[in-house]
Design a protein around this motif. Sequence first.
Motif, PDB file in Angstrom:
ATOM      1  N   LYS A   1      24.203 -22.143   2.600  1.00 36.87           N
ATOM      2  CA  LYS A   1      22.782 -22.382   3.013  1.00 36.87           C
ATOM      3  C   LYS A   1      21.980 -22.414   1.395  1.00 36.87           C
ATOM      4  O   LYS A   1      22.416 -21.353   0.944  1.00 36.87           O
ATOM      5  CB  LYS A   1      22.309 -21.780   3.988  1.00 36.87           C
ATOM      6  CG  LYS A   1      22.915 -21.908   5.372  1.00 36.87           C
ATOM      7  CD  LYS A   1      22.282 -21.077   6.259  1.00 36.87           C
ATOM      8  CE  LYS A   1      22.939 -21.261   7.791  1.00 36.87           C
ATOM      9  NZ  LYS A   1      22.080 -20.341   8.624  1.00 36.87           N
TER      10      LYS A   1
ATOM     11  N   ARG B   1      12.557 -21.948   3.942  1.00 34.09           N
ATOM     12  CA  ARG B   1      12.357 -20.768   3.321  1.00 34.09           C
ATOM     13  C   ARG B   1      13.018 -19.553   3.692  1.00 34.09           C
ATOM     14  O   ARG B   1      12.951 -19.470   5.098  1.00 34.09           O
ATOM     15  CB  ARG B   1      10.780 -20.435   3.650  1.00 34.09           C
ATOM     16  CG  ARG B   1       9.843 -21.570   2.686  1.00 34.09           C
ATOM     17  CD  ARG B   1       8.500 -21.553   3.049  1.00 34.09           C
ATOM     18  NE  ARG B   1       7.786 -22.523   2.325  1.00 34.09           N
ATOM     19  CZ  ARG B   1       6.815 -23.406   3.090  1.00 34.09           C
ATOM     20  NH1 ARG B   1       6.400 -22.768   4.477  1.00 34.09           N
ATOM     21  NH2 ARG B   1       6.260 -24.249   2.583  1.00 34.09           N
ATOM     22  N   ASP B   2      13.244 -18.659   3.062  1.00 34.74           N
ATOM     23  CA  ASP B   2      14.204 -17.584   3.356  1.00 34.74           C
ATOM     24  C   ASP B   2      15.427 -17.907   4.351  1.00 34.74           C
ATOM     25  O   ASP B   2      15.589 -17.346   5.473  1.00 34.74           O
ATOM     26  CB  ASP B   2      13.312 -16.561   4.037  1.00 34.74           C
ATOM     27  CG  ASP B   2      13.996 -15.082   3.964  1.00 34.74           C
ATOM     28  OD1 ASP B   2      14.702 -14.856   3.192  1.00 34.74           O
ATOM     29  OD2 ASP B   2      13.555 -14.256   4.833  1.00 34.74           O
ATOM     30  N   TYR B   3      15.940 -19.035   4.037  1.00 29.58           N
ATOM     31  CA  TYR B   3      17.169 -19.644   4.524  1.00 29.58           C
ATOM     32  C   TYR B   3      16.793 -20.185   6.072  1.00 29.58           C
ATOM     33  O   TYR B   3      17.875 -20.685   6.734  1.00 29.58           O
ATOM     34  CB  TYR B   3      18.304 -18.324   5.067  1.00 29.58           C
ATOM     35  CG  TYR B   3      18.821 -17.734   3.696  1.00 29.58           C
ATOM     36  CD1 TYR B   3      19.717 -18.496   2.861  1.00 29.58           C
ATOM     37  CD2 TYR B   3      18.547 -16.585   3.328  1.00 29.58           C
ATOM     38  CE1 TYR B   3      20.319 -17.967   2.003  1.00 29.58           C
ATOM     39  CE2 TYR B   3      19.133 -16.026   1.964  1.00 29.58           C
ATOM     40  CZ  TYR B   3      19.899 -16.801   1.455  1.00 29.58           C
ATOM     41  OH  TYR B   3      20.345 -16.151   0.169  1.00 29.58           O
ATOM     42  N   ALA B   4      15.604 -20.303   6.519  1.00 26.23           N
ATOM     43  CA  ALA B   4      15.235 -20.888   7.666  1.00 26.23           C
ATOM     44  C   ALA B   4      14.603 -22.185   7.474  1.00 26.23           C
ATOM     45  O   ALA B   4      13.913 -22.389   6.668  1.00 26.23           O
ATOM     46  CB  ALA B   4      14.320 -20.038   8.311  1.00 26.23           C
TER      47      ALA B   4
ATOM     48  N   ARG C   1      18.328 -20.830   0.055  1.00 27.97           N
ATOM     49  CA  ARG C   1      17.392 -19.515   0.441  1.00 27.97           C
ATOM     50  C   ARG C   1      15.959 -20.436   0.534  1.00 27.97           C
ATOM     51  O   ARG C   1      15.421 -20.046   1.717  1.00 27.97           O
ATOM     52  CB  ARG C   1      17.160 -18.605  -0.482  1.00 27.97           C
ATOM     53  CG  ARG C   1      15.984 -17.614  -0.299  1.00 27.97           C
ATOM     54  CD  ARG C   1      15.957 -16.393  -1.452  1.00 27.97           C
ATOM     55  NE  ARG C   1      16.259 -15.360  -0.360  1.00 27.97           N
ATOM     56  CZ  ARG C   1      16.759 -14.274  -0.650  1.00 27.97           C
ATOM     57  NH1 ARG C   1      17.487 -14.299  -1.762  1.00 27.97           N
ATOM     58  NH2 ARG C   1      16.750 -13.219   0.006  1.00 27.97           N
ATOM     59  N   ASP C   2      15.693 -20.946  -0.415  1.00 30.48           N
ATOM     60  CA  ASP C   2      14.395 -21.782  -0.602  1.00 30.48           C
ATOM     61  C   ASP C   2      14.473 -23.170  -1.324  1.00 30.48           C
ATOM     62  O   ASP C   2      15.408 -23.040  -2.056  1.00 30.48           O
ATOM     63  CB  ASP C   2      13.446 -20.916  -1.378  1.00 30.48           C
ATOM     64  CG  ASP C   2      12.985 -19.702  -0.709  1.00 30.48           C
ATOM     65  OD1 ASP C   2      12.780 -19.625   0.316  1.00 30.48           O
ATOM     66  OD2 ASP C   2      13.169 -18.571  -1.326  1.00 30.48           O
TER      67      ASP C   2
ATOM     68  N   GLU D   1      17.490 -26.459  -4.671  1.00 27.94           N
ATOM     69  CA  GLU D   1      16.895 -25.054  -4.470  1.00 27.94           C
ATOM     70  C   GLU D   1      15.591 -24.868  -5.095  1.00 27.94           C
ATOM     71  O   GLU D   1      15.078 -25.506  -6.303  1.00 27.94           O
ATOM     72  CB  GLU D   1      17.978 -24.126  -5.097  1.00 27.94           C
ATOM     73  CG  GLU D   1      19.261 -24.071  -4.279  1.00 27.94           C
ATOM     74  CD  GLU D   1      20.110 -23.134  -4.772  1.00 27.94           C
ATOM     75  OE1 GLU D   1      19.712 -21.782  -4.635  1.00 27.94           O
ATOM     76  OE2 GLU D   1      21.603 -23.179  -4.989  1.00 27.94           O
ATOM     77  N   ASP D   2      14.757 -23.974  -4.612  1.00 31.41           N
ATOM     78  CA  ASP D   2      13.376 -23.502  -5.115  1.00 31.41           C
ATOM     79  C   ASP D   2      12.570 -24.911  -5.417  1.00 31.41           C
ATOM     80  O   ASP D   2      11.664 -24.766  -6.386  1.00 31.41           O
ATOM     81  CB  ASP D   2      13.647 -22.843  -6.714  1.00 31.41           C
ATOM     82  CG  ASP D   2      14.427 -21.465  -6.092  1.00 31.41           C
ATOM     83  OD1 ASP D   2      14.203 -20.941  -5.109  1.00 31.41           O
ATOM     84  OD2 ASP D   2      15.346 -21.331  -7.169  1.00 31.41           O
TER      85      ASP D   2
END
Length: 178
Positions: free
Chosen positions: A34, A111-114, A36-37, A86-87
């Motif tokens: 996954k 965002r924050d893995y969700a 993260r963001d 990512e990002d």
Amino acid sequence: MNDREPNQKESKESVNDAVPRARKVDDQQLRVSKIRDGTVIDHLTAGEALNVLAILGIDGSSGEGVSVGMNVISDRLGRKDIVKVEDRELSQSEVDVLAVIAPEATINIIRDYAVVDKKRIERPTAVTGLLFCPNRNCITNANEPINTRFIVLDEGLQCDYCGSIVRESEVPTYLDVA
């Protein structure tokens, strides 16, 4: 503070920490971890992932983490591509261009893995300022202060000024990503 130079093994590990990792799910399958963001572009028609990277201006030089799955088995499409960036969250104009070549795609904002937002791409009626017109004599290519505007048709994109057609397969060629 440690003043020593990292050894070769430590340097390699720190570089690998920045790269998305594949983890083993079972003996037959690997899955990319996954993010993260960032943004996940899913349900792309098989073979479109590289065009998506071109549309987004991703060539590997900017340092953002990118994972690409091509010809992945899909219940809905049979085979599909998937791109994880990512990002970075896509702008509406980037989504509009993606919609031309990948009308079945979904965009997931992470965002924050969700997953905080998930939406299917909607094909726009027009795309402004993102493509060059292939007609050298078009007013948009005459150093005039005018943005290109293409009307989205079933057969491709039509320049609103001169009527030239850009086929969906040609979109990456005429991207104005400068």
